[in-house]
Structure formats: C-alpha cells, structure tokens
Design a protein around this motif. Structure first.
Motif, PDB file in Angstrom:
ATOM      1  N   LEU A 115       0.987  -1.228   0.418  1.00 39.59           N
ATOM      2  CA  LEU A 115      -0.354   0.139  -0.324  1.00 39.59           C
ATOM      3  C   LEU A 115       0.297   1.594  -0.202  1.00 39.59           C
ATOM      4  CD1 LEU A 115      -2.610  -1.039   2.543  1.00 39.59           C
ATOM      5  CD2 LEU A 115      -3.304  -1.166  -0.265  1.00 39.59           C
ATOM      6  N   GLN A 116       2.305   1.627   0.841  1.00 42.91           N
ATOM      7  CA  GLN A 116       2.624   2.189   0.836  1.00 42.91           C
ATOM      8  C   GLN A 116       3.319   3.401  -0.981  1.00 42.91           C
ATOM      9  OE1 GLN A 116       7.057   2.922   2.819  1.00 42.91           O
ATOM     10  NE2 GLN A 116       7.269   1.884   1.612  1.00 42.91           N
ATOM     11  N   SER A 117       3.419   1.961  -1.627  1.00 44.65           N
ATOM     12  CA  SER A 117       3.589   2.282  -3.168  1.00 44.65           C
ATOM     13  C   SER A 117       1.970   3.216  -4.125  1.00 44.65           C
ATOM     14  CB  SER A 117       3.423   1.002  -4.381  1.00 44.65           C
ATOM     15  OG  SER A 117       2.328   0.882  -3.902  1.00 44.65           O
ATOM     16  N   LEU A 118       1.466   3.164  -2.801  1.00 41.02           N
ATOM     17  CA  LEU A 118       0.040   4.570  -3.281  1.00 41.02           C
ATOM     18  C   LEU A 118       0.523   5.911  -2.936  1.00 41.02           C
ATOM     19  CD1 LEU A 118      -3.179   2.181  -3.162  1.00 41.02           C
ATOM     20  CD2 LEU A 118      -1.526   1.784  -4.778  1.00 41.02           C
ATOM     21  N   ILE A 119       1.351   6.013  -2.200  1.00 38.75           N
ATOM     22  CA  ILE A 119       1.324   7.622  -1.455  1.00 38.75           C
ATOM     23  C   ILE A 119       1.778   8.086  -2.706  1.00 38.75           C
ATOM     24  CG2 ILE A 119       2.547   8.504   0.042  1.00 38.75           C
ATOM     25  CD1 ILE A 119       3.040   6.230   1.857  1.00 38.75           C
ATOM     26  N   PRO A 120       1.574   9.551  -2.894  1.00 35.59           N
ATOM     27  CA  PRO A 120       1.592   9.996  -4.329  1.00 35.59           C
ATOM     28  C   PRO A 120       2.889  10.892  -3.289  1.00 35.59           C
ATOM     29  CG  PRO A 120      -0.234  11.071  -3.224  1.00 35.59           C
ATOM     30  CD  PRO A 120      -0.415   9.756  -2.685  1.00 35.59           C
ATOM     31  N   LEU A 121       4.094  11.227  -4.678  1.00 36.87           N
ATOM     32  CA  LEU A 121       5.795  11.706  -4.038  1.00 36.87           C
ATOM     33  C   LEU A 121       5.801  12.210  -5.381  1.00 36.87           C
ATOM     34  CD1 LEU A 121       7.263   8.830  -2.644  1.00 36.87           C
ATOM     35  CD2 LEU A 121       6.064  10.763  -1.659  1.00 36.87           C
ATOM     36  N   PRO A 122       6.756  12.997  -5.803  1.00 36.86           N
ATOM     37  CA  PRO A 122       6.819  13.995  -6.527  1.00 36.86           C
ATOM     38  C   PRO A 122       8.044  12.806  -7.323  1.00 36.86           C
ATOM     39  CG  PRO A 122       7.639  15.269  -4.323  1.00 36.86           C
ATOM     40  CD  PRO A 122       7.077  13.630  -4.647  1.00 36.86           C
TER      41      PRO A 122
END
Length: 290
Positions: A113-120
């Motif tokens: 689920l961490q891969s879904l966190i929006p990042l630049p």
C-alpha cells in the motif's frame, strides 16, 4: 509493560546514552568500511554469490558482534547484567513465531500500500532506483546453484543476523537506553535505531516496527533468546516468500485495481488482529534485576 529499573543494579564506566550512541556510530563505520574491504579482498577467490555470502557472514560476526561484545563488556563489566539467555518453553516459541509471522504479513501488506502514496516523480524515481539496487544485491545473495546453497543462504540471511544484531540492539543498546529512560521509550528508541541502521529507505517503517516488537519481546519474556527466535522467524519467512514468489523482489509492485486493494486491506486487518491476540497470550516474565 511494567517499568523495570535497571539503573539500581547496573554500574557503568561511562554515561550510558553517550557511550551507546558513540559505540553505535563506531560500529556502523567499522561495519560499512570493513564490509567493503572484505568484499574486495574476497574477490581474489571469485566475484560470485558465495563471495558475497562469506563477506556478509564474516562482517556480521567479526565487525558487528565482536565490537558489540567488547564494548558491552567494557561498559558493564559483566555481560550477564544486560543479557538473559533463558530458553523459552515450546509454547512460547510457537507463540513468538506465530506473532512474528502475523506481523510480517501485516507489514508486507503495508509495503504494498505504501507504493500508492503520492510522491514527486523525482523522489519516486530515486526510491525506485534505490529499491532496485537493494533487490539486485539480495538476488545475488539468494541465487541458488546447489542444495548446499540453501543451507548457506539460511545461515547468512536468517541465523547470523538473528544472533549478531540481537546481541547488539536488544543486548547492548536497549540495556544502555533503559538506564536513562523507561521501558517504553527504550523500546521505541531502539526500534527506530534498528530500522535506520539497515539503510533500506523503502522499508524503514516496517523495519522500525519489527525492531520495536523485538525489543518488546525481550522485556515481555525476560530473555534475549525470544527476540533471536522472532528475528530468525521473520527472516526465514522472508526467504520462503522469495523462493516461492521471486517476483516479490521486484521494485514497486503495483496494485492493479480496487479488488487488490480490498484484499490486501482485509489480510492486513486479519493479520493485525491475529498478532494482537497472540501477543496478549504470551507469558509475561520480565527481565529480572541482578
């Protein structure tokens, strides 16, 4: 977890927090530089998976465990003051192992689920590259050419860290911080240090969670052997996941749709509940004062 005051029965040569912090920094430098030198030196025997495994084992035992024991002996005098090696009962071993398996499943779900966190995009690309580099290193460590490789891999990845890292963190470091802080603070701080020590940026939160639980187990059961068993179980489960599902080592696994998300979420909830009910049934022995 009731408070256990070690300060009344542990004499130290130096201020415990300062000494533990400086010792960790020194061990980190020795371990990192020594590990590189070991790898380069062993390349005369061939640049392959066995070379990497041998360097990893020697690095952990010689550059991690030995300095930890020497510094702990220097600080506390008697190592029995900071470590209990009582063997847990079969029931405790089963409960400890099951609790770690449940926690590992929960954290694996979190990492997905961490891969879904929006990042630049720049940060995301950097993290992906770091993850790929780490995964490639582990793939080389875990490459198998014969049945003997499985034994060597198990000793390198599961057994060695379970002994060496636990004596360093749950023996020397945790006891040092407990001389200044109460159990809760000592457990959390040691868990944070354990997670950061691995320099695996994409898994730092999961490593911190594991580190906090390993520290808690040491006090809950009254013996460092419990955290060793838990550490061994966690690493063994990760090895089994890789050998059964090697695609798990691929960087940035994607969650394809809402069904995947829901399934992961339900598994995380189930594993977390299982973890909780197992932990509350662990016998509470606590560390005895010397």
């Amino acid at each position: 977890m009731s408070e256990i005051n070690f300060s009344e029965n542990k004499s130290t040569r130096f201020p415990p927090i300062l000494f533990a912090s400086l010792s960790l920094f020194a061990i980190l430098i020795i371990y990192q530089i020594g590990g590189v030198l070991l790898m380069e030196g062993l390349k005369i025997f061939g640049d392959n998976s066995n070379t990497m495994r041998i360097a990893t084992v020697i690095g952990q035992w010689l550059l991690l465990l030995v300095p930890a024991l020497v510094l702990a002996k220097w600080q506390f005098g008697d190592l029995k003051k900071i470590m209990r090696f009582d063997i847990p009962s079969p029931k405790e071993v089963i409960l400890i192992s099951l609790s770690v398996i449940a926690l590992t499943i929960f954290l694996e779900g979190y990492l997905l689920l961490q891969s879904l966190i929006p990042l630049p995009n720049e940060i995301k690309d950097l993290l992906i590259q770091i993850e790929k580099l780490i995964n490639e290193t582990f793939k080389q460590l875990l490459s198998v050419k014969s049945n003997w490789d499985y034994i060597f891999i198990f000793f390198t990845i599961a057994v060695t860290p379970a002994i060496c890292e636990e004596i360093l963190f749950r023996g020397f470091v945790l006891s040092s911080f407990n001389l200044k802080y109460d159990n809760l603070k000592s457990v959390v701080i040691t868990g944070f240090i354990f997670g950061l020590f691995h320099f695996n940026f994409t898994s730092t939160i999961a490593l911190i969670a594991i580190g906090i639980y390993l520290s808690y187990l040491t006090y809950r059961t009254g013996t460092i052997v419990s955290s060793m068993i838990a550490h061994l179980t966690n690493n063994t489960v990760m090895l089994l996941i890789y050998f059964v599902y090697p695609e798990s080592m691929e960087a940035s696994a994607n969650i394809s749709d809402s069904t995947d998300f829901a399934n992961i979420f339900y598994i995380m909830i189930l594993s977390l509940l299982s973890f909780y009910f197992i932990v509350i049934n662990l016998p509470k022995k606590e560390m005895e004062n010397n």
